[in-house]
Scaffold this motif. Structure first.
Motif, short mmCIF file in Angstrom:
data_model
loop_
_atom_site.label_atom_id
_atom_site.label_comp_id
_atom_site.label_asym_id
_atom_site.label_seq_id
_atom_site.Cartn_x
_atom_site.Cartn_y
_atom_site.Cartn_z
N LYS A 30 0.82 -1.20 0.00
CA LYS A 30 0.00 0.00 0.00
C LYS A 30 0.86 1.26 0.00
CE LYS A 30 -3.82 0.18 2.31
NZ LYS A 30 -4.80 0.17 3.42
N LYS A 31 1.93 1.21 0.80
CA LYS A 31 2.85 2.35 0.82
C LYS A 31 3.69 2.29 -0.45
CE LYS A 31 6.20 4.68 3.81
NZ LYS A 31 6.93 4.60 5.10
N GLY A 32 3.49 3.22 -1.33
CA GLY A 32 4.21 3.22 -2.60
C GLY A 32 3.36 2.70 -3.74
N ASP A 33 2.19 2.08 -3.41
CA ASP A 33 1.26 1.58 -4.42
C ASP A 33 1.99 0.68 -5.42
OD1 ASP A 33 -1.28 1.33 -5.57
OD2 ASP A 33 -0.89 2.94 -7.02
N LYS A 34 2.63 -0.38 -4.89
CA LYS A 34 3.39 -1.30 -5.75
C LYS A 34 2.75 -2.69 -5.72
CE LYS A 34 7.80 1.05 -4.89
NZ LYS A 34 9.18 0.91 -4.33
N ILE A 35 2.71 -3.32 -6.88
CA ILE A 35 2.16 -4.66 -7.00
C ILE A 35 3.18 -5.59 -7.66
CG2 ILE A 35 0.41 -6.08 -8.18
CD1 ILE A 35 -1.60 -3.90 -7.77
N PHE A 36 3.29 -6.80 -7.10
CA PHE A 36 4.24 -7.79 -7.62
C PHE A 36 3.53 -9.12 -7.82
CE2 PHE A 36 6.55 -4.76 -5.05
CZ PHE A 36 7.67 -4.45 -5.82
N ARG A 37 3.89 -9.84 -8.89
CA ARG A 37 3.50 -11.23 -9.07
C ARG A 37 4.77 -12.04 -8.87
NH1 ARG A 37 0.75 -12.70 -14.60
NH2 ARG A 37 2.70 -11.81 -15.35
N PHE A 38 4.84 -12.76 -7.76
CA PHE A 38 6.11 -13.30 -7.27
C PHE A 38 7.07 -12.10 -7.16
CE2 PHE A 38 4.36 -17.27 -9.28
CZ PHE A 38 4.16 -17.93 -8.08
N ASN A 39 8.18 -12.06 -7.85
CA ASN A 39 9.08 -10.91 -7.76
C ASN A 39 8.98 -9.96 -8.95
OD1 ASN A 39 10.13 -11.40 -5.27
ND2 ASN A 39 12.21 -11.82 -5.93
N GLU A 40 8.03 -10.23 -9.85
CA GLU A 40 7.85 -9.41 -11.04
C GLU A 40 6.98 -8.20 -10.73
OE1 GLU A 40 5.66 -9.66 -15.44
OE2 GLU A 40 5.58 -11.36 -14.02
N SER A 41 7.51 -7.00 -10.97
CA SER A 41 6.75 -5.78 -10.72
C SER A 41 5.66 -5.62 -11.78
CB SER A 41 7.69 -4.56 -10.76
OG SER A 41 6.96 -3.37 -10.53
N ILE A 42 4.43 -5.31 -11.31
CA ILE A 42 3.29 -5.14 -12.21
C ILE A 42 2.73 -3.73 -12.03
CG2 ILE A 42 0.98 -5.96 -12.81
CD1 ILE A 42 3.05 -8.07 -13.35
N ASP A 43 2.48 -3.04 -13.13
CA ASP A 43 1.86 -1.72 -13.09
C ASP A 43 0.47 -1.86 -12.46
OD1 ASP A 43 0.55 0.68 -13.57
OD2 ASP A 43 1.34 0.91 -15.59
N PRO A 44 0.20 -1.15 -11.34
CA PRO A 44 -1.11 -1.28 -10.67
C PRO A 44 -2.29 -1.01 -11.58
CG PRO A 44 0.44 -0.12 -9.26
CD PRO A 44 1.12 -0.26 -10.60
N THR A 45 -2.12 -0.15 -12.58
CA THR A 45 -3.22 0.17 -13.49
C THR A 45 -3.44 -0.93 -14.53
OG1 THR A 45 -1.80 1.38 -15.05
CG2 THR A 45 -2.76 2.63 -13.22
N GLU A 46 -2.51 -1.89 -14.59
CA GLU A 46 -2.58 -2.97 -15.57
C GLU A 46 -2.64 -4.35 -14.91
OE1 GLU A 46 -2.70 -2.51 -18.89
OE2 GLU A 46 -2.66 -0.34 -18.65
#
Length: 201
Positions: A30-46
């Motif tokens: 939530k802090k930083g609005d970051k999303i990961f699938r395993f260790n892969e960074s995913i754009d929150p809007t996508e």
């Protein structure tokens, strides 16, 4: 690494147990609005269907992925299939610093994920995430110095519990497994488990 080994092993077991196409672990900071699938960074809007499940902290059991308004073919795949996402909050002192994980299975070979599948995944999710976090920490620590025998035994016991849980979903037997592993790990005469409801009663 231990994290990759754990991911490989638990993925095989979950695919077999839920008779599905694939298994994933997602994380939303939530802090930083970051999303990961395993260790892969995913754009929150996508981030597609799971991104919605994470940010709203809501279970999603979707029979047809393409029917969801959050469907993104780049993330959710071009093939029409079912998806089940179970979010679990890792709470911190500040709600803004909370991390939300999601355990995800896709493509039930039976067409849909049933209520029993949903309940089973909810029961397994906290243990999977605990083992995943420990495996990740173990890998990070092990790159800097050799871990102690106790740390090694703790991780091994935790991974073993998760593997047993994925094949045994009877609540009484699950409790017996957890208590026995806890007793063995601490060299105690006996081990007890106390449950606390969400309203802390």
């Amino acid at each position: 690494s231990d994290r990759e080994n754990f991911i490989s092993n638990i993925t095989k077991r979950m695919i077999s147990h839920f008779d599905c196409r694939t298994f994933e672990i997602w994380k939303y900071e939530k802090k930083g609005d970051k999303i990961f699938r395993f260790n892969e960074s995913i754009d929150p809007t996508e981030a597609g269907i799971v991104g919605d499940s994470l940010t709203r902290d809501q279970t999603v059991n979707c029979t047809i992925n393409k029917m969801s308004s959050y469907y993104n073919p780049n993330i959710d795949g071009e093939v029409e299939e079912s998806i089940l996402s179970i979010p679990v909050i890792e709470r911190s002192k500040s709600d803004d610093d909370n991390i939300i994980f999601s355990i995800v299975v896709r493509g039930s070979q039976h067409g849909i994920f049933t209520k029993d599948d949903e309940d089973a995944l909810k029961n397994l999710a906290p243990y999977i995430l605990l083992a995943y976090s420990n495996a990740e920490s173990y890998t990070n620590v092990n790159t800097a110095f050799n871990t102690t025998r106790i740390e090694q035994e703790s991780l091994a016991a935790l991974l073993e519990v998760v593997e047993l849980l994925s094949s045994q979903l009877d609540s009484d037997k699950l409790t017996d497994i957890i208590l026995e592993k806890g007793r063995q790990l601490t060299n105690a005469d006996r081990c007890s488990l106390f449950l606390l409801s969400e309203d802390k009663e």
